[in-house]
Scaffold this motif. Structure first.
Motif, PDB file in Angstrom:
ATOM      1  N   ALA A 131       0.828  -1.207   0.000  1.00 12.96           N
ATOM      2  CA  ALA A 131       0.000   0.000   0.000  1.00 12.96           C
ATOM      3  C   ALA A 131       0.866   1.262   0.000  1.00 12.96           C
ATOM      4  CB  ALA A 131      -0.935  -0.009   1.200  1.00 12.96           C
ATOM      5  N   ALA A 132       1.967   1.241   0.744  1.00 14.07           N
ATOM      6  CA  ALA A 132       2.855   2.411   0.786  1.00 14.07           C
ATOM      7  C   ALA A 132       3.462   2.679  -0.589  1.00 14.07           C
ATOM      8  CB  ALA A 132       3.950   2.208   1.829  1.00 14.07           C
ATOM      9  N   GLU A 133       3.771   1.629  -1.332  1.00 12.16           N
ATOM     10  CA  GLU A 133       4.312   1.801  -2.691  1.00 12.16           C
ATOM     11  C   GLU A 133       3.289   2.424  -3.620  1.00 12.16           C
ATOM     12  OE1 GLU A 133       6.121  -1.656  -4.423  1.00 12.16           O
ATOM     13  OE2 GLU A 133       7.185  -2.116  -2.566  1.00 12.16           O
ATOM     14  N   VAL A 134       2.025   2.037  -3.490  1.00  8.68           N
ATOM     15  CA  VAL A 134       0.957   2.573  -4.340  1.00  8.68           C
ATOM     16  C   VAL A 134       0.644   4.016  -3.946  1.00  8.68           C
ATOM     17  CG1 VAL A 134      -1.483   2.322  -4.951  1.00  8.68           C
ATOM     18  CG2 VAL A 134      -0.016   0.304  -4.849  1.00  8.68           C
ATOM     19  N   ASP A 135       0.683   4.322  -2.641  1.00 11.81           N
ATOM     20  CA  ASP A 135       0.470   5.651  -2.085  1.00 11.81           C
ATOM     21  C   ASP A 135      -0.994   6.057  -2.013  1.00 11.81           C
ATOM     22  OD1 ASP A 135       1.723   8.129  -0.982  1.00 11.81           O
ATOM     23  OD2 ASP A 135       0.736   9.013  -2.741  1.00 11.81           O
ATOM     24  N   THR A 136      -1.707   6.043  -3.130  1.00  7.53           N
ATOM     25  CA  THR A 136      -3.092   6.501  -3.170  1.00  7.53           C
ATOM     26  C   THR A 136      -3.937   5.507  -3.951  1.00  7.53           C
ATOM     27  OG1 THR A 136      -2.365   8.809  -3.121  1.00  7.53           O
ATOM     28  CG2 THR A 136      -4.613   8.397  -3.868  1.00  7.53           C
ATOM     29  N   SER A 137      -5.066   5.074  -3.335  1.00  6.12           N
ATOM     30  CA  SER A 137      -5.933   4.108  -4.003  1.00  6.12           C
ATOM     31  C   SER A 137      -7.313   4.116  -3.366  1.00  6.12           C
ATOM     32  CB  SER A 137      -5.345   2.696  -3.890  1.00  6.12           C
ATOM     33  OG  SER A 137      -6.228   1.752  -4.462  1.00  6.12           O
ATOM     34  N   ASP A 138      -8.337   4.014  -4.218  1.00  4.69           N
ATOM     35  CA  ASP A 138      -9.696   3.852  -3.698  1.00  4.69           C
ATOM     36  C   ASP A 138     -10.042   2.372  -3.553  1.00  4.69           C
ATOM     37  OD1 ASP A 138     -10.280   6.560  -3.421  1.00  4.69           O
ATOM     38  OD2 ASP A 138     -10.826   6.739  -5.529  1.00  4.69           O
ATOM     39  N   GLU A 139      -9.173   1.499  -4.068  1.00  5.04           N
ATOM     40  CA  GLU A 139      -9.359   0.060  -3.885  1.00  5.04           C
ATOM     41  C   GLU A 139      -8.542  -0.376  -2.679  1.00  5.04           C
ATOM     42  OE1 GLU A 139      -8.928  -2.387  -7.322  1.00  5.04           O
ATOM     43  OE2 GLU A 139      -9.710  -0.817  -8.638  1.00  5.04           O
ATOM     44  N   VAL A 140      -9.089  -1.280  -1.889  1.00  4.44           N
ATOM     45  CA  VAL A 140      -8.425  -1.731  -0.672  1.00  4.44           C
ATOM     46  C   VAL A 140      -7.193  -2.566  -1.016  1.00  4.44           C
ATOM     47  CG1 VAL A 140      -8.671  -3.173   1.385  1.00  4.44           C
ATOM     48  CG2 VAL A 140     -10.528  -1.633   0.696  1.00  4.44           C
ATOM     49  N   ILE A 141      -6.048  -2.148  -0.496  1.00  2.00           N
ATOM     50  CA  ILE A 141      -4.792  -2.890  -0.650  1.00  2.00           C
ATOM     51  C   ILE A 141      -4.358  -3.439   0.707  1.00  2.00           C
ATOM     52  CG2 ILE A 141      -2.348  -2.731  -1.262  1.00  2.00           C
ATOM     53  CD1 ILE A 141      -3.199  -0.389  -3.149  1.00  2.00           C
ATOM     54  N   ASP A 142      -4.315  -2.560   1.709  1.00  2.00           N
ATOM     55  CA  ASP A 142      -3.925  -2.996   3.051  1.00  2.00           C
ATOM     56  C   ASP A 142      -5.174  -3.140   3.921  1.00  2.00           C
ATOM     57  OD1 ASP A 142      -4.035  -0.179   2.721  1.00  2.00           O
ATOM     58  OD2 ASP A 142      -2.586   0.215   4.312  1.00  2.00           O
ATOM     59  N   ARG A 143      -5.059  -4.041   4.898  1.00  3.06           N
ATOM     60  CA  ARG A 143      -6.192  -4.251   5.795  1.00  3.06           C
ATOM     61  C   ARG A 143      -5.679  -4.394   7.223  1.00  3.06           C
ATOM     62  NH1 ARG A 143      -6.974  -9.703   6.922  1.00  3.06           N
ATOM     63  NH2 ARG A 143      -5.588 -11.051   5.741  1.00  3.06           N
ATOM     64  N   TYR A 144      -6.574  -4.098   8.157  1.00  2.00           N
ATOM     65  CA  TYR A 144      -6.200  -4.003   9.562  1.00  2.00           C
ATOM     66  C   TYR A 144      -7.271  -4.643  10.438  1.00  2.00           C
ATOM     67  CZ  TYR A 144      -3.012  -0.842   7.439  1.00  2.00           C
ATOM     68  OH  TYR A 144      -2.047  -0.344   6.611  1.00  2.00           O
ATOM     69  N   LEU A 145      -6.823  -5.172  11.561  1.00  2.00           N
ATOM     70  CA  LEU A 145      -7.703  -5.688  12.604  1.00  2.00           C
ATOM     71  C   LEU A 145      -7.229  -5.088  13.914  1.00  2.00           C
ATOM     72  CD1 LEU A 145      -9.783  -7.588  13.948  1.00  2.00           C
ATOM     73  CD2 LEU A 145      -8.007  -9.376  13.910  1.00  2.00           C
TER      74      LEU A 145
END
Length: 173
Positions: A131-145
């Motif tokens: 996600a950090a490499e992509v920087d900006t996205s409206d599609e989910v790349i990283d996820r968290y719990l």
């Protein structure tokens, strides 16, 4: 409360930030990035009073986010996530909410099972580097719990660390 309770949603982030805010009358959230623990840094989650500052890999866009509130330690998901860290937080209100950066959406969370007092926060992260490499996205790349349960204050700790992003945030600044 049925134990545990999980809510899931897409979280809008800017500057790779979100805020877990204690719902007291004077809840303002952290100003700037709070300091990490000086002896036991966990990097991607920082506590300031009854609030927590959460860091994501994605700079701007949408991340997948789940929060589990339980009456006891629900156990870390070491197989589903690359990075897992823990830290303690003291809630004055017994109710927390997750705020998006800059006045975005507020995500209501289940009521804390023991009311006001000490809780343990376990923050899981997956795909932070991508996600950090992509920087900006409206599609989910990283996820968290984020798991939350009552527990006396204890030392912050890293359970699992595999991403460069977590390593970066744990470095002294």
């Amino acid at each position: 409360m049925t134990d545990p309770r999980t809510v899931s949603f897409e979280l809008g982030v800017h500057y790779g930030q979100a805020y877990l805010i204690d719902e007291t009358d004077d809840a303002m959230g952290p100003e700037g990035i709070p300091a990490d623990h000086p002896v036991h840094p966990v990097g991607i989650i920082r506590v300031d009073g009854g609030d927590a500052f959460l860091i994501t890999g994605l700079h701007t866009g949408a991340v997948g986010f789940s929060v589990t509130v339980a009456g006891h330690d629900p156990g870390a998901d070491t197989h589903g996530y690359e990075d897992i860290v823990e830290i303690s937080l003291k809630s004055e209100a017994g109710q927390l909410a997750l705020y998006e950066w800059g006045g975005g959406d507020v995500h209501e969370l289940p009521t804390l099972p023991a009311g006001p007092g000490w809780y343990r926060l376990r923050y899981h992260a997956q795909n932070m580097d991508e996600a950090a490499e992509v920087d900006t996205s409206d599609e989910v790349i990283d996820r968290y719990l984020l798991q939350i349960w009552p527990q006396d204050e204890s030392t912050p700790r890293v359970i699992k660390s595999t991403s460069g992003h977590l390593a970066y945030w744990r470095e002294p600044r």
